[in-house]
Structures are given as structure tokens and as C-alpha cells.
Design a protein around this motif. Structure first.
Motif, mmCIF file in Angstrom:
data_model
loop_
_atom_site.group_PDB
_atom_site.id
_atom_site.type_symbol
_atom_site.label_atom_id
_atom_site.label_comp_id
_atom_site.label_asym_id
_atom_site.label_seq_id
_atom_site.Cartn_x
_atom_site.Cartn_y
_atom_site.Cartn_z
ATOM 1 N N LYS A 26 -1.574 40.509 -20.779
ATOM 2 C CA LYS A 26 -2.788 40.030 -21.453
ATOM 3 C C LYS A 26 -3.626 39.169 -20.504
ATOM 4 C CE LYS A 26 -4.205 36.913 -25.216
ATOM 5 N NZ LYS A 26 -4.559 35.728 -24.383
ATOM 6 N N ALA A 27 -2.967 38.280 -19.765
ATOM 7 C CA ALA A 27 -3.692 37.404 -18.839
ATOM 8 C C ALA A 27 -4.401 38.214 -17.757
ATOM 9 C CB ALA A 27 -2.719 36.407 -18.209
ATOM 10 N N ILE A 28 -3.756 39.267 -17.299
ATOM 11 C CA ILE A 28 -4.369 40.102 -16.251
ATOM 12 C C ILE A 28 -5.574 40.849 -16.786
ATOM 13 C CG2 ILE A 28 -4.013 42.142 -14.803
ATOM 14 C CD1 ILE A 28 -1.086 41.193 -14.487
ATOM 15 N N ILE A 29 -5.438 41.501 -17.934
ATOM 16 C CA ILE A 29 -6.539 42.350 -18.425
ATOM 17 C C ILE A 29 -7.722 41.515 -18.910
ATOM 18 C CG2 ILE A 29 -4.968 44.217 -18.987
ATOM 19 C CD1 ILE A 29 -5.068 43.452 -21.872
ATOM 20 N N GLU A 30 -7.483 40.264 -19.233
ATOM 21 C CA GLU A 30 -8.595 39.398 -19.616
ATOM 22 C C GLU A 30 -9.324 38.841 -18.394
ATOM 23 O OE1 GLU A 30 -7.042 36.471 -22.280
ATOM 24 O OE2 GLU A 30 -7.097 37.836 -24.011
ATOM 25 N N LYS A 31 -8.643 38.845 -17.260
ATOM 26 C CA LYS A 31 -9.250 38.312 -16.030
ATOM 27 C C LYS A 31 -9.815 39.413 -15.152
ATOM 28 C CE LYS A 31 -8.140 35.539 -11.931
ATOM 29 N NZ LYS A 31 -7.080 34.810 -11.178
ATOM 30 N N GLU A 32 -9.156 40.561 -15.109
ATOM 31 C CA GLU A 32 -9.529 41.635 -14.191
ATOM 32 C C GLU A 32 -10.165 42.804 -14.953
ATOM 33 O OE1 GLU A 32 -9.180 41.076 -11.091
ATOM 34 O OE2 GLU A 32 -7.702 39.436 -11.041
ATOM 35 N N ASN A 33 -11.172 43.397 -14.360
ATOM 36 C CA ASN A 33 -11.854 44.538 -14.970
ATOM 37 C C ASN A 33 -11.172 45.830 -14.525
ATOM 38 O OD1 ASN A 33 -13.718 46.155 -16.319
ATOM 39 N ND2 ASN A 33 -15.184 46.093 -14.612
ATOM 40 N N VAL A 34 -10.021 46.123 -15.124
ATOM 41 C CA VAL A 34 -9.252 47.314 -14.770
ATOM 42 C C VAL A 34 -8.816 48.027 -16.049
ATOM 43 C CG1 VAL A 34 -8.418 46.438 -12.554
ATOM 44 C CG2 VAL A 34 -7.106 45.970 -14.653
ATOM 45 N N ASN A 35 -8.452 49.292 -15.892
ATOM 46 C CA ASN A 35 -8.014 50.108 -17.019
ATOM 47 C C ASN A 35 -6.535 50.465 -16.965
ATOM 48 O OD1 ASN A 35 -10.637 50.213 -18.120
ATOM 49 N ND2 ASN A 35 -11.173 51.917 -16.762
ATOM 50 N N CYS A 36 -5.841 49.995 -15.933
ATOM 51 C CA CYS A 36 -4.419 50.272 -15.785
ATOM 52 C C CYS A 36 -3.755 49.093 -15.082
ATOM 53 C CB CYS A 36 -4.205 51.564 -14.986
ATOM 54 S SG CYS A 36 -2.477 51.975 -14.632
ATOM 55 N N VAL A 37 -2.561 48.745 -15.525
ATOM 56 C CA VAL A 37 -1.758 47.716 -14.858
ATOM 57 C C VAL A 37 -0.389 48.309 -14.562
ATOM 58 C CG1 VAL A 37 -0.734 45.422 -14.994
ATOM 59 C CG2 VAL A 37 -2.967 45.852 -16.060
ATOM 60 N N VAL A 38 0.036 48.208 -13.314
ATOM 61 C CA VAL A 38 1.361 48.657 -12.883
ATOM 62 C C VAL A 38 2.178 47.422 -12.520
ATOM 63 C CG1 VAL A 38 2.630 49.998 -11.153
ATOM 64 C CG2 VAL A 38 0.406 50.822 -11.997
ATOM 65 N N TYR A 39 3.433 47.356 -12.976
ATOM 66 C CA TYR A 39 4.248 46.179 -12.678
ATOM 67 C C TYR A 39 5.671 46.606 -12.315
ATOM 68 C CZ TYR A 39 6.181 46.695 -17.413
ATOM 69 O OH TYR A 39 6.804 47.172 -18.537
ATOM 70 N N ASP A 40 6.424 45.690 -11.735
ATOM 71 C CA ASP A 40 7.744 46.000 -11.197
ATOM 72 C C ASP A 40 8.842 45.887 -12.256
ATOM 73 O OD1 ASP A 40 6.699 46.585 -8.737
ATOM 74 O OD2 ASP A 40 7.224 44.672 -7.817
ATOM 75 N N TYR A 41 10.074 46.239 -11.843
ATOM 76 C CA TYR A 41 11.172 46.317 -12.798
ATOM 77 C C TYR A 41 12.502 46.010 -12.101
ATOM 78 C CZ TYR A 41 11.912 50.923 -10.645
ATOM 79 O OH TYR A 41 12.131 51.947 -9.740
ATOM 80 N N TYR A 42 13.520 45.823 -12.917
ATOM 81 C CA TYR A 42 14.888 45.718 -12.435
ATOM 82 C C TYR A 42 15.646 46.992 -12.804
ATOM 83 C CZ TYR A 42 14.137 40.584 -12.396
ATOM 84 O OH TYR A 42 13.672 39.310 -12.186
ATOM 85 N N THR A 43 16.555 47.419 -11.954
ATOM 86 C CA THR A 43 17.583 48.349 -12.396
ATOM 87 C C THR A 43 18.814 47.506 -12.718
ATOM 88 O OG1 THR A 43 18.238 48.718 -10.080
ATOM 89 C CG2 THR A 43 16.768 50.341 -11.089
ATOM 90 N N THR A 44 19.504 47.875 -13.785
ATOM 91 C CA THR A 44 20.624 47.047 -14.227
ATOM 92 C C THR A 44 21.690 47.895 -14.910
ATOM 93 O OG1 THR A 44 21.249 45.155 -15.628
ATOM 94 C CG2 THR A 44 19.447 46.548 -16.414
ATOM 95 N N ASP A 45 22.924 47.443 -14.807
ATOM 96 C CA ASP A 45 24.017 48.052 -15.559
ATOM 97 C C ASP A 45 24.373 47.195 -16.764
ATOM 98 O OD1 ASP A 45 25.243 45.865 -14.421
ATOM 99 O OD2 ASP A 45 26.735 47.002 -13.293
ATOM 100 N N GLY A 46 23.502 46.231 -17.057
ATOM 101 C CA GLY A 46 23.740 45.310 -18.159
ATOM 102 C C GLY A 46 24.346 44.000 -17.711
ATOM 103 N N LYS A 47 24.847 43.976 -16.469
ATOM 104 C CA LYS A 47 25.460 42.768 -15.926
ATOM 105 C C LYS A 47 24.748 42.327 -14.650
ATOM 106 C CE LYS A 47 30.000 44.004 -17.830
ATOM 107 N NZ LYS A 47 31.416 44.331 -17.524
ATOM 108 N N LYS A 48 24.678 43.224 -13.676
ATOM 109 C CA LYS A 48 23.996 42.931 -12.420
ATOM 110 C C LYS A 48 22.651 43.643 -12.390
ATOM 111 C CE LYS A 48 27.399 44.501 -9.993
ATOM 112 N NZ LYS A 48 28.219 44.929 -8.831
ATOM 113 N N SER A 49 21.649 42.984 -11.806
ATOM 114 C CA SER A 49 20.303 43.551 -11.745
ATOM 115 C C SER A 49 19.781 43.536 -10.314
ATOM 116 C CB SER A 49 19.341 42.762 -12.646
ATOM 117 O OG SER A 49 19.762 42.803 -13.995
ATOM 118 N N SER A 50 18.946 44.514 -10.004
ATOM 119 C CA SER A 50 18.357 44.620 -8.674
ATOM 120 C C SER A 50 16.862 44.874 -8.808
ATOM 121 C CB SER A 50 19.017 45.768 -7.897
ATOM 122 O OG SER A 50 18.402 45.961 -6.642
#
Length: 321
Positions: free
Chosen positions: A107-131
Motif C-alpha cells: 500500500k505504501a509503495i502504490i500510494e507513493k509510486e505511479n506504477v501498475n505492478c509491484v514485484v517483491y522477494d520471498y523466502y523458500t522454507t520447509d517450515g523450519k529453516k528459511s532462505s
């Protein structure tokens, strides 16, 4: 009809029991203006009935639809988009979960930036350890050019927000696998502007019986998905499509072939056909942007070391499983 800021679309098939973290992360979102659309893809294990019972007591704004027959996640996401009311749409898989501040940050990004798409990062996880994993092979937080996004964006359906109005003509193909390969770049192109948030806010749960780890499937869906990209975007982004072909057609397609135990002659013929279409692929920039394991795999491809390719594919299946 009341306006909603975000629509979260989720396919579900025989997996309600895996959704406790999914629901918990949505219930705890610090920004509340969103709807959840869950498409049950003809579950036959009682998941649909359990979901209906859960919705009765949930504080979330949840809509449920049930398909007439199992059509795969792409078809389910299309149905979700058809009924979405949010200004923005995003996809969350039912066995995954998100940071409780995800919607607040977007929400903070789309209210500040004039864009139509936002891409963001992620974790891979087995439920215990994350990368930490990146949704762009290369790039820093900020508005990114369409050239860079087409070159570097990863194909996952998740980890993206789209302005819903931009996607009126963009749908997932009805493939059982790799449907996101044909969707993501077409959706981003339709949006026309992208902000990359280099921050992990999504937890991608890896399990050995997920569709992405189903070794009985072959490379045909990948090939067919990439053909859609070539048909629709290659005239506009010829260099970018060649770059993407390295990670998708060459690495991705061959990995599937090796996992499904295709013979060496078949694999060599596939490489021959690819190199006719995309000669000198090893000079592509994205070869250097891929991780170490993928680089080793591609070195084996260039040297036609079929036995090594199969060993690397086996190691990959063990690691993600």
C-alpha cells in the motif's frame, strides 16, 4: 459496489489441512482492506467442506468458488480474476503464507509510486529453516525498466501485485504446469510500469509432493508456455525473450526431461533444436545472473554431458524434496 484495495486469489486442491499458516498470516495483516478468493479445484478429500466450515467462523472477507472439474492452478486463478473486486490483485498459494505487514508495505509503495505492478522477494522454507530468494535475478529496490523486468523477473505466480484493470485481456493458459511462464511477462507488459521491492515478504513452502516436484510430468508444458511468450512478446522484446529462454527453455525444460528420465538421444535433439532458434545462448547475460548450481548445469548442457545433467537433476530433486 464497495471498493476494495486488494484481492488475494488462491487455488486449492485437496490441501485444506496445509492452510493454517496461510489463514493466520492473512488474519494478522496490519492492513485490512482486502478480500480473499479461494477457488477449490474439485477437491475430493473433504477440503472444500472443511473450507466452507472455516469461512463461517473466520473474520476474513472470503469468497469461495468450486470448479466443475479439476483444471489446474491456472484455470483456478483465471476464475478468481473474473470475480475479483480489488483495485489490485495478487496470488498466494494455499500452502504458503506471507509477512503480516505485506499489504501495508505494498500500500505504501502504490500510494507513493505511479506504477501498475509491484514485484517483491520471498523466502523458500520447509517450515523450519528459511532462505531468502529474489524475484528478480538482478536489480535493486525502485522503479525498474520494462527491459530489465522482462530480462530478470522470475516466473513465479506469487510475489507480484498487479493493477487489476491492466489485466482484462491477460489470462493463464490452460496448462497443467508452467502456466506462470506464459502469464507473468505478459501481465507485466500489460501493466507497463513496475516497482521492485527487494525485500522478502512471502514464504514459499517446499514439499516433495507439490505439483512443481511431480516428476511424472515432462517438458511439454514448458515448451508450450514459452511458445505463447514467443508469439505474443518476441516481436517487442526479442533480446529479452532470448535471455529468458536460457533459464526457461534450456535450463527448465532440460531439468524436467532429465528428471523424467528421457534418453540421451531425445535430450540431444532438444538441445539441437534450441540452439538453432537461439544460437550462442551461452553469451547471454542471464547465464551469469543464475545461481551456481544452474551455471554448472548449463556448462554440462554446452558440453553435452548428458550423464552429468541427469546426476544434477537427481540432486536437484533431492534438495527441493
Amino acid at each position: 459496489m464497495q471498493n476494495i484495495r486488494f484481492s488475494i486469489i488462491t487455488p486449492m486442491y485437496n490441501s485444506f489441512e496445509l492452510m493454517h499458516r496461510y489463514f493466520e498470516s492473512l488474519e494478522q495483516q496490519t492492513y485490512k482492506d482486502f478480500e480473499v478468493i479461494i477457488i477449490d479445484d474439485s477437491s475430493n478429500d473433504g477440503s472444500y467442506e472443511k473450507l466452507c466450515e472455516y469461512v463461517k467462523k473466520s473474520s476474513l472477507n472470503i469468497s469461495i468458488r468450486k470448479t466443475d472439474k479439476n483444471g489446474g492452478p491456472g484455470n483456478a486463478r483465471n476464475l478468481g480474476m473474473d470475480i475479483a473486486r480489488g483495485e489490485w490483485i495478487t496470488f498466494i498459494d494455499n500452502d504458503d503464507w506471507v509477512d503480516i505487514n505485506l499489504l501495508q508495505e505494498i500500500k505504501a509503495i502504490i500510494e507513493k509510486e505511479n506504477v501498475n505492478c509491484v514485484v517483491y522477494d520471498y523466502y523458500t522454507t520447509d517450515g523450519k529453516k528459511s532462505s531468502i530468494q529474489h524475484s528478480m535475478y538482478k536489480g535493486n529496490t525502485g522503479i525498474t525498466s520494462m527491459h530489465n523486468c522482462m530480462m530478470y523477473v522470475r516466473n513465479h505466480a506469487v510475489g507480484k501485485f498487479y493493477k487489476r484493470d491492466c489485466l482484462s485481456k491477460v489470462k493463464y493458459p490452460l496448462l497443467r504446469r508452467c502456466e506462470d511462464v506464459a502469464f507473468v511477462c505478459r501481465a507485466i507488459d500489460a501493466c507497463g510500469s513496475v516497482f521492485y521491492l527487494k525485500k522478502p515478504l512471502y514464504y514459499y513452502y517446499q514439499r516433495n509432493n507439490s505439483l512443481s516436484n511431480n516428476l511424472s510430468l515432462d517438458e511439454n508444458d514448458m515448451v508450450n508456455a514459452f511458445k505463447i511468450l514467443e508469439k505474443t512478446l518476441k516481436h517487442k522484446y526479442p533480446d529479452e525473450i532470448k535471455e529468458k529462454s536460457v533459464s526457461d527453455l534450456l535450463y527448465g525444460g532440460l531439468l524436467m526431461m532429465c528428471k523424467s528420465q528421457k534418453n540421451g538421444r531425445y535430450i540431444n535433439r532438444y538441445i539441437d533444436d534450441y540452439e538453432i532458434k537461439y544460437p550462442n545462448w551461452y553469451k547471454c547475460e542471464n547465464v551469469n545472473n543464475l545461481g551456481k548450481a544452474k551455471k554448472i548445469f548449463l556448462l554440462a548442457v554446452r558440453g553435452r554431458q548428458i550423464v552429468l545433467l541427469k546426476i544434477l537433476a537427481w540432486i536437484h530433486s533431492r534438495l527441493v524434496g
